[in-house]
Design an enzyme around this catalytic site. Structure first.
Site, mmCIF file in Angstrom:
data_model
loop_
_atom_site.group_PDB
_atom_site.id
_atom_site.type_symbol
_atom_site.label_atom_id
_atom_site.label_comp_id
_atom_site.label_asym_id
_atom_site.label_seq_id
_atom_site.Cartn_x
_atom_site.Cartn_y
_atom_site.Cartn_z
ATOM 1 N N HIS A 117 -32.928 -15.297 -35.698
ATOM 2 C CA HIS A 117 -33.545 -14.919 -36.978
ATOM 3 C C HIS A 117 -35.074 -15.099 -36.986
ATOM 4 O O HIS A 117 -35.795 -14.256 -37.503
ATOM 5 C CB HIS A 117 -32.905 -15.740 -38.105
ATOM 6 N N LYS A 123 -27.243 -12.793 -37.894
ATOM 7 C CA LYS A 123 -28.366 -13.510 -37.272
ATOM 8 C C LYS A 123 -28.102 -15.001 -37.231
ATOM 9 O O LYS A 123 -27.470 -15.564 -38.142
ATOM 10 C CB LYS A 123 -29.660 -13.260 -38.076
ATOM 11 N N ASP A 159 -26.575 -5.129 -42.415
ATOM 12 C CA ASP A 159 -27.407 -6.212 -41.886
ATOM 13 C C ASP A 159 -27.224 -7.469 -42.730
ATOM 14 O O ASP A 159 -27.688 -7.535 -43.865
ATOM 15 C CB ASP A 159 -28.885 -5.797 -41.919
ATOM 16 N N TYR A 173 -27.858 -15.929 -45.204
ATOM 17 C CA TYR A 173 -27.665 -15.179 -46.453
ATOM 18 C C TYR A 173 -26.407 -15.645 -47.189
ATOM 19 O O TYR A 173 -26.203 -15.308 -48.361
ATOM 20 C CB TYR A 173 -27.549 -13.667 -46.212
ATOM 21 N N ILE A 231 -33.404 -0.833 -43.039
ATOM 22 C CA ILE A 231 -32.234 -1.439 -43.694
ATOM 23 C C ILE A 231 -32.557 -1.763 -45.148
ATOM 24 O O ILE A 231 -32.559 -2.923 -45.566
ATOM 25 C CB ILE A 231 -31.787 -2.714 -42.930
ATOM 26 N N SER A 245 -30.227 -2.649 -51.901
ATOM 27 C CA SER A 245 -30.122 -2.488 -53.346
ATOM 28 C C SER A 245 -28.698 -2.865 -53.730
ATOM 29 O O SER A 245 -27.787 -2.741 -52.920
ATOM 30 C CB SER A 245 -30.404 -1.043 -53.760
ATOM 31 N N VAL A 246 -28.513 -3.331 -54.954
ATOM 32 C CA VAL A 246 -27.142 -3.535 -55.443
ATOM 33 C C VAL A 246 -26.816 -2.502 -56.524
ATOM 34 O O VAL A 246 -25.742 -2.519 -57.103
ATOM 35 C CB VAL A 246 -26.923 -4.971 -56.002
HETATM 36 P P1 NAD Z 1 -36.430 -3.920 -49.464
HETATM 37 O O1 NAD Z 1 -37.783 -3.508 -49.004
HETATM 38 O O2 NAD Z 1 -35.231 -3.256 -48.935
HETATM 39 O O3 NAD Z 1 -36.463 -3.854 -51.054
HETATM 40 C C1 NAD Z 1 -35.335 -4.164 -51.803
HETATM 41 C C2 NAD Z 1 -35.686 -4.135 -53.279
HETATM 42 O O4 NAD Z 1 -36.349 -2.919 -53.606
HETATM 43 C C3 NAD Z 1 -34.417 -4.147 -54.147
HETATM 44 O O5 NAD Z 1 -34.042 -5.467 -54.430
HETATM 45 C C4 NAD Z 1 -34.869 -3.399 -55.387
HETATM 46 O O6 NAD Z 1 -35.554 -4.253 -56.245
HETATM 47 C C5 NAD Z 1 -35.855 -2.395 -54.826
HETATM 48 N N1 NAD Z 1 -35.279 -1.080 -54.531
HETATM 49 C C6 NAD Z 1 -34.331 -0.756 -53.620
HETATM 50 N N2 NAD Z 1 -34.087 0.560 -53.603
HETATM 51 C C7 NAD Z 1 -34.902 1.098 -54.534
HETATM 52 C C8 NAD Z 1 -35.122 2.415 -54.975
HETATM 53 N N3 NAD Z 1 -34.471 3.449 -54.465
HETATM 54 N N4 NAD Z 1 -36.063 2.609 -55.957
HETATM 55 C C9 NAD Z 1 -36.737 1.573 -56.473
HETATM 56 N N5 NAD Z 1 -36.582 0.303 -56.084
HETATM 57 C C10 NAD Z 1 -35.677 0.063 -55.120
HETATM 58 O O7 NAD Z 1 -36.395 -5.518 -49.263
HETATM 59 P P2 NAD Z 1 -35.457 -6.616 -48.606
HETATM 60 O O8 NAD Z 1 -34.161 -6.756 -49.275
HETATM 61 O O9 NAD Z 1 -36.335 -7.812 -48.506
HETATM 62 O O10 NAD Z 1 -35.247 -6.086 -47.106
HETATM 63 C C11 NAD Z 1 -34.152 -5.290 -46.725
HETATM 64 C C12 NAD Z 1 -33.257 -6.044 -45.782
HETATM 65 O O11 NAD Z 1 -33.990 -6.528 -44.663
HETATM 66 C C13 NAD Z 1 -32.656 -7.334 -46.375
HETATM 67 O O12 NAD Z 1 -31.623 -7.087 -47.279
HETATM 68 C C14 NAD Z 1 -32.221 -8.031 -45.129
HETATM 69 O O13 NAD Z 1 -31.008 -7.463 -44.655
HETATM 70 C C15 NAD Z 1 -33.382 -7.719 -44.189
HETATM 71 N N6 NAD Z 1 -34.383 -8.807 -44.148
HETATM 72 C C16 NAD Z 1 -34.523 -9.499 -42.988
HETATM 73 C C17 NAD Z 1 -35.439 -10.516 -42.897
HETATM 74 C C18 NAD Z 1 -35.599 -11.255 -41.617
HETATM 75 O O14 NAD Z 1 -36.261 -12.295 -41.590
HETATM 76 N N7 NAD Z 1 -35.049 -10.779 -40.525
HETATM 77 C C19 NAD Z 1 -36.226 -10.886 -44.013
HETATM 78 C C20 NAD Z 1 -36.073 -10.157 -45.194
HETATM 79 C C21 NAD Z 1 -35.158 -9.111 -45.247
#
Ligand code: NAD
Length: 281
Positions: A112, A79, A49, A54, A233, A236-237
């Site tokens: 978006h 998006k 995604d 981004y 979705i 994490s990196v």
């Molecule tokens: P997320 O809820 O996926 O959280 C990501 C964060 O959680 C990471 O940066 C890390 O700090 C932590 N994390 C990840 N895996 C973990 C684990 N196993 N244990 C502990 N901590 C962990 O948040 P996100 O990145 O905001 O959302 C996921 C995806 O949703 C985004 O990457 C993007 O693709 C999408 N998104 C879309 C919109 C939109 O407006 N459509 C907005 C925000 C995000």
């Protein structure tokens, strides 16, 4: 490391199959995206995604190309950014996204945000329909649409989006949107499914559910989503977390666990309210 994780699919309302769990790349810089996406593909993710805003479509596309995975096994979402809404500008923005991704089609193209002040999402959606008809997006949908936006869009176009990607996690369970999606046949895709890894993952009731299953709180939250039928979705990196977040298909929460997590809903958003988010209008 398992590379054969069995991610089930949901069937979208046009018959296209979408993996129920994918990899989000928000806030991953373009020059790190290729590495993160490659790690995810290696771990068994097949859905990615991204979004024009981004600024990592190029890195995402590089990883896809380098993976050697047949294109038909992958599911790539991008998006349209707010500033490009409008019929002609959407067509141009889509071309630019495809070019950066290095692909001839995407699997899912989303508006978006609704951007109410711009009042252009209906025309924008008509451009998405053209892109879909041309086979350049296998499915089309929206993101951050509130019930009022969905009702208007379906009334004016006669078409129901395949997906609405919304902020959704245990502290913002979005019951009203989920019920409307179910009624209309829209797949609910959860963004920030882990609550951005902030306070949520330390909440004692969630930690207790995770412990009961010998899993991490992140895994328990992802199970909660999957069992509700949400597409998720997580991002994490960190390679170990990328792996952890897909290793969620060999245990199940019971009704008591589901209820304990559902009880965390407080209706609090981490991101903007779509009714008022007009950046790029
Ligand atoms: P997320 O809820 O996926 O959280 C990501 C964060 O959680 C990471 O940066 C890390 O700090 C932590 N994390 C990840 N895996 C973990 C684990 N196993 N244990 C502990 N901590 C962990 O948040 P996100 O990145 O905001 O959302 C996921 C995806 O949703 C985004 O990457 C993007 O693709 C999408 N998104 C879309 C919109 C939109 O407006 N459509 C907005 C925000 C995000």
């Amino acid at each position: 490391m398992s590379t054969d994780s069995k991610v089930p699919s949901v069937i979208l309302n046009n018959g296209v199959e979408m993996p129920q769990l994918g990899f989000g790349v928000w806030q991953v810089p373009d020059d790190e995206a290729a590495k993160a996406v490659a790690t995810a593909l290696e771990a068994g993710y097949r859905s990615i995604d991204t979004a024009a805003i981004y600024e990592n479509e190029r890195g995402t596309g590089e990883a896809v190309a380098a993976s050697g995975i047949p294109r038909e096994e992958l599911f790539v979402t991008t998006k349209l950014w707010n500033s490009e809404q409008g019929y002609d500008s959407t067509l141009r923005a889509f071309d630019a996204s495809l070019e950066r991704l290095g692909l001839d089609h995407v699997d899912l193209y989303l508006i978006h945000w609704p951007v109410p002040a711009k009042d252009a999402y209906v025309d924008t959606y008509r451009a998405l329909e053209k892109i879909h008809a041309e086979g350049r997006a296998r499915a089309i949908g929206v993101s951050n649409f509130l019930p009022e936006h969905l009702e208007r869009l379906t009334a004016e176009t006669g078409v129901v989006p395949a997906v609405n990607q919304i902020e959704l996690h245990p502290q913002l369970a979005q019951a009203e949107s989920r019920a409307l999606h179910a009624r209309l046949g829209i797949a609910t895709e959860a963004w920030s499914p882990l609550g951005q890894g902030r306070g949520l993952l330390d909440v004692p009731a969630l930690v207790a559910v995770a412990r009961k299953h010998g899993r991490t709180p992140a895994q328990a939250v992802l199970r909660w989503h999957l069992q509700l039928g949400n597409v998720v979705i997580p991002k994490s990196v960190t390679p170990s977390r990328i792996q952890e977040n897909i290793d969620v298909f060999d245990f199940e929460l019971d009704p008591e666990d589901m209820a304990a997590i559902a009880a965390l809903d407080e209706g609090g958003r981490l991101g903007p309210n779509p009714a008022e988010f007009n950046v790029g209008a």
